[in-house]
Design an enzyme around this catalytic site. Structure first.
Site, PDB file in Angstrom:
ATOM      1  N   SER A   1      -2.549  -9.137  -1.971  1.00 28.69           N
ATOM      2  CA  SER A   1      -2.768  -8.984  -0.534  1.00 28.69           C
ATOM      3  C   SER A   1      -4.146  -8.373  -0.278  1.00 28.69           C
ATOM      4  O   SER A   1      -5.145  -8.933  -0.684  1.00 28.69           O
ATOM      5  CB  SER A   1      -1.629  -8.159   0.082  1.00 28.69           C
TER       6      SER A   1
ATOM      7  N   ASP B   1       2.244 -13.785   1.344  1.00 25.19           N
ATOM      8  CA  ASP B   1       1.768 -12.570   0.694  1.00 25.19           C
ATOM      9  C   ASP B   1       2.454 -12.327  -0.661  1.00 25.19           C
ATOM     10  O   ASP B   1       3.675 -12.293  -0.758  1.00 25.19           O
ATOM     11  CB  ASP B   1       2.069 -11.391   1.629  1.00 25.19           C
TER      12      ASP B   1
END
Length: 325
Positions: free
Chosen positions: A57, A186
């Site tokens: 991320s 993510d």
């Protein structure tokens, strides 16, 4: 020359160092500000000391930046300049968040293309491991630079696309479908702390012995939380309040990865920096707190600087270039 010989050809001290960067949205400001402060205090280029960089991320964005030759200071400036455009205040945004993603992806895409240009993953001068998750196939998805001959796809992808794929946080941003139309979200849904992912990559793909591996794992702060008793027997509403389910999952992942890493390589060969903070001070999209994150990084980098010099500063990673096809 096989892969293990290539890794160790100029690695005379038998050490393989990993930089592992947690997810956490705008809280990545802490991670990159800490790296920038270490560079300034020790007069070094931080990426030179690591043979592999893993990031999930926001940590993936930082890892990509380091691999493409950006300094931590330049990446920090990117966060400060673009943060409010990526996470803009919206009237009724918290209410709408219950029904749709909180933010559009266009501002983040614009920011990443501005930062990385059209550089490809193969332009990285560091080995990189960037986790994502494939919603369509219900399977993990890991982007890896071409540091092994069997890795023949990811190196062709523009870096900004990989950054979008690893940071498409569910409920905050839509999935990213710009890579072969795959529904990517993510990597934090399974590897918010990518330390074990990186250790496995070094051991299984690059044939690095576990006894040679050292890891610096940087988190994005850990809130001191008292879990409410309603969670003991609560239903969906109880676990949805204050994002309790997401918070527990991310916290559990991070702790598990760190403790598993200790079992794999030993507590002397891993350092985790993720200071505890009061609950609610920082959030994934809390762009008004960047100065506080930078200040906290300044404090912890000052304390950690001698340890970095002694534990990690004695090893310079051999040069890396993407393997030819």
């Amino acid at each position: 020359m096989n892969v293990s010989e290539n890794v160790n050809a100029t690695n005379t001290e038998g050490v393989f160092q990993i930089l592992s960067l947690d997810g956490g949205g705008i809280k990545g400001v802490f991670s990159v500000a800490l790296l920038a402060a270490l560079e300034r205090d020790l007069d070094i280029h931080i990426a030179d000391y690591f043979d592999l960089i893993a990031g999930t991320s926001t940590g993936g964005i930082i890892a990509l930046g380091l691999g493409l030759g950006l300094s931590p200071r330049e990446i920090l400036d990117f966060y400060v300049e673009w943060g409010e455009r990526i996470f803009p205040k919206r009237l009724g945004g918290n209410l709408l968040h219950w029904f749709s993603r909180k933010y559009p992806c266009e501002p983040l895409e614009l920011a990443l293309r501005h930062c990385f240009g059209e550089k490809l993953f193969s332009d990285s001068n560091k080995r990189l491991v960037i986790p994502s998750f494939n919603l369509g196939e219900d399977d993990v998805y890991i982007f890896r630079t071409r540091h092994h001959e069997r890795l023949r796809r990811d190196y062709k992808v523009p870096a900004w696309k990989i950054a979008l794929a690893t940071s498409a946080a569910p409920t905050f941003l839509p999935s990213y479908r710009g890579i072969d139309s795959i529904r990517l979200v993510d990597g934090g849904v399974w590897a918010n702390n990518p330390t074990v992912v990186a250790i496995v990559e070094a051991y299984s793909t690059l044939d690095v012995p576990l006894t040679s591996i050292r890891v610096l794992n940087i988190g994005t702060t850990d809130p001191i939380v008292k879990r409410h008793e309603r969670l003991d027997s609560g239903g969906k509403i109880a676990w949805a309040r204050n994002n309790a389910a997401i918070d527990v999952i991310l916290r559990g992942q991070s702790l598990a990865a760190y403790k598993q890493a200790i079992h794999l390589i030993g507590s002397d060969d891993i350092v985790r920096l993720s200071p505890q903070v009061a609950d609610g001070i920082f959030s994934l999209d809390g762009v008004t707190k960047t100065d506080d994150l930078i200040a906290k990084a300044a404090h912890h980098s000052r304390v950690f600087s001698p340890e970095f010099r002694n534990k990690f500063g004695t090893h310079k990673a051999p040069p890396f270039a993407s393997l030819p096809v």
